[in-house]
Structure formats: structure tokens, C-alpha cells
Design an enzyme around this catalytic site. Structure first.
Site, PDB file in Angstrom:
ATOM      1  N   SER A   1     -25.304  30.039 -38.347  1.00 46.92           N
ATOM      2  CA  SER A   1     -26.028  30.588 -39.494  1.00 46.92           C
ATOM      3  C   SER A   1     -27.008  29.541 -40.022  1.00 46.92           C
ATOM      4  O   SER A   1     -27.380  28.634 -39.292  1.00 46.92           O
ATOM      5  CB  SER A   1     -25.037  31.070 -40.565  1.00 46.92           C
ATOM      6  OG  SER A   1     -24.220  29.996 -40.977  1.00 46.92           O
TER       7      SER A   1
ATOM      8  N   VAL B   1     -27.594  28.055 -43.862  1.00 50.89           N
ATOM      9  CA  VAL B   1     -27.216  27.034 -44.835  1.00 50.89           C
ATOM     10  C   VAL B   1     -25.988  26.259 -44.330  1.00 50.89           C
ATOM     11  O   VAL B   1     -25.880  25.048 -44.527  1.00 50.89           O
ATOM     12  CB  VAL B   1     -26.931  27.672 -46.222  1.00 50.89           C
ATOM     13  CG1 VAL B   1     -26.432  26.625 -47.207  1.00 50.89           C
ATOM     14  CG2 VAL B   1     -28.173  28.363 -46.760  1.00 50.89           C
ATOM     15  N   CYS B   2     -25.088  26.958 -43.657  1.00 52.19           N
ATOM     16  CA  CYS B   2     -23.813  26.355 -43.238  1.00 52.19           C
ATOM     17  C   CYS B   2     -23.965  25.059 -42.442  1.00 52.19           C
ATOM     18  O   CYS B   2     -23.294  24.075 -42.757  1.00 52.19           O
ATOM     19  CB  CYS B   2     -22.983  27.369 -42.455  1.00 52.19           C
ATOM     20  SG  CYS B   2     -22.606  28.863 -43.386  1.00 52.19           S
ATOM     21  N   PRO B   3     -24.835  24.985 -41.428  1.00 52.46           N
ATOM     22  CA  PRO B   3     -24.918  23.724 -40.692  1.00 52.46           C
ATOM     23  C   PRO B   3     -25.425  22.561 -41.533  1.00 52.46           C
ATOM     24  O   PRO B   3     -25.024  21.420 -41.317  1.00 52.46           O
ATOM     25  CB  PRO B   3     -25.872  24.033 -39.528  1.00 52.46           C
ATOM     26  CG  PRO B   3     -26.568  25.286 -39.883  1.00 52.46           C
ATOM     27  CD  PRO B   3     -25.670  26.030 -40.830  1.00 52.46           C
TER      28      PRO B   3
ATOM     29  N   LEU C   1     -22.268  21.400 -43.483  1.00 51.60           N
ATOM     30  CA  LEU C   1     -21.272  20.739 -42.638  1.00 51.60           C
ATOM     31  C   LEU C   1     -21.772  19.382 -42.152  1.00 51.60           C
ATOM     32  O   LEU C   1     -20.998  18.426 -42.054  1.00 51.60           O
ATOM     33  CB  LEU C   1     -20.871  21.639 -41.475  1.00 51.60           C
ATOM     34  CG  LEU C   1     -20.241  22.981 -41.860  1.00 51.60           C
ATOM     35  CD1 LEU C   1     -19.764  23.728 -40.627  1.00 51.60           C
ATOM     36  CD2 LEU C   1     -19.102  22.823 -42.862  1.00 51.60           C
TER      37      LEU C   1
END
Length: 188
Positions: free
Chosen positions: A45, A47-49, A52
């Protein structure tokens, strides 16, 4: 109902860790150390990377504070490996990436968006007794900042080690704290 002060309930999950291992994770992993559990909507996806990777960039600092990091999405541990193998940002991650395809953890931590079957952006700091001390939940389009997380862990550790004292807003390690008492009422 607030999860603050609640012990993490039993669970069993598979995780992908350090670029090459599948491991089992249970609530027992959250005991004996500080733990950060970071829920996010989905692998592959947008924003997720970035979030993380930010956690990974702060991972050594968090480890120095005695905290382990766990990321969680409703993807499987196999999908986590696939993402790790194909994304420049995710390939850096050393902490466990928990798969929650049954949505057990997402429900337990009350971050499951039932309509789409994905977790909201939830961050939880868990103390060495397995008790939740902080909760932060963001809407899907709002990324989190791991620098803020480091400060919250330091404050939670200080309060645990110094019963009767509290950390005011924007507290940083080494600054003054407060000792709640009748003498302070109306004077702050």
C-alpha cells in the site's frame, strides 16, 4: 471501552522476521520487555511502507530502550515475505511482521475496520507485564512518527520506575516531572 491498563489476551500468530525466518508469536512475547505493536491496513500500500520504514529507522533506539517492535496487518506472513522481497523500504525491516489473516489480533486490539476487513493504524505500547500503557489510533491517511513513539516509551518507563510521579506535556528525558498533590491543584 479503553484498552489502557488491560493485559494482552492470549493469541497465537505467525510472523516474518529479519528477511528470512517465519516465527510463532504469542502474548508471552510481549512479557519481560517493553513491546510496541503497530497495526497498519495492508501490505503493498502507500502510507504503510513509509511508517514501517520509519519504525525500522528507529529500531536500534527502541531496542536500546528495551523494546521490541511488532508490525501487524491482516495479510499473511507469506505476503509479508513477498513484500519484504520486493520493496526497497520494507526490505530493511528486521523486526517481526505479524500476519493476522484471522483478524483475531485486530479485533482484540479493537482496530479492525469490519467493513473492509483491514486494521486501522493503531500503535500500542505494552509494558513488561503485558499490560497496555498507551494507545494511538489514526485514520488511514494519517501516518505516524516513530520519534514520538520513542518519547512515549521513555515517559512510560520513567513513570513505571518512579511511582507517584507523572510526565507533563512535551516531557523529555532529564526534564522535571510532577508529583501530583493537593499543593499543585490550581497552580499549574
Amino acid at each position: 471501552m479503553s484498552l489502557i491498563g488491560k493485559e494482552v489476551q492470549p493469541f497465537q500468530a505467525k510472523a516474518f522476521q529479519d528477511g528470512h525466518d517465519f516465527i510463532d508469536v504469542t502474548e508471552e512475547n510481549f512479557k519481560g520487555q517493553w513491546s510496541v505493536v503497530c497495526f497498519y491496513p495492508a501490505d503493498f500500500s502507500f502510507v504503510c511502507p513509509t511508517e514501517l520504514e520509519d519504525l525500522q529507522n528507529n529500531y536500534e533506539t527502541l531496542k536500546e530502550l528495551g523494546a521490541e517492535v511488532y508490525s501487524v496487518s491482516t495479510d499473511t506472513h507469506f505476503v509479508h515475505k513477498g513484500w519484504h522481497d520486493s520493496s526497497e523500504k520494507i526490505s530493511k525491516i528486521k523486526y517481526p511482521m505479524i500476519g493476522d489473516p484471522s483478524q483475531q489480533l485486530s479485533r482484540q486490539f479493537d482496530v479492525l475496520n469490519e467493513e473492509d476487513g483491514l486494521a486501522d493504524r493503531g500503535t500500542f505500547i505494552i509494558d513488561p507485564d503485558g499490560v497496555i500503557q498507551t494507545v494511538e489510533i489514526n485514520a488511514g491517511g494519517i501516518g505516524r512518527d516513530a520519534d514520538n513513539l520513542v518519547g512515549k516509551i521513555k515517559a512510560a518507563q520513567y513513570v513505571r520506575q518512579n511511582p507517584g510521579e507523572v510526565c507533563p506535556a512535551k516531557w523529555e528525558e532529564g526534564e522535571e516531572t510532577l508529583t501530583p498533590s493537593l499543593d499543585l491543584v490550581g497552580k499549574i
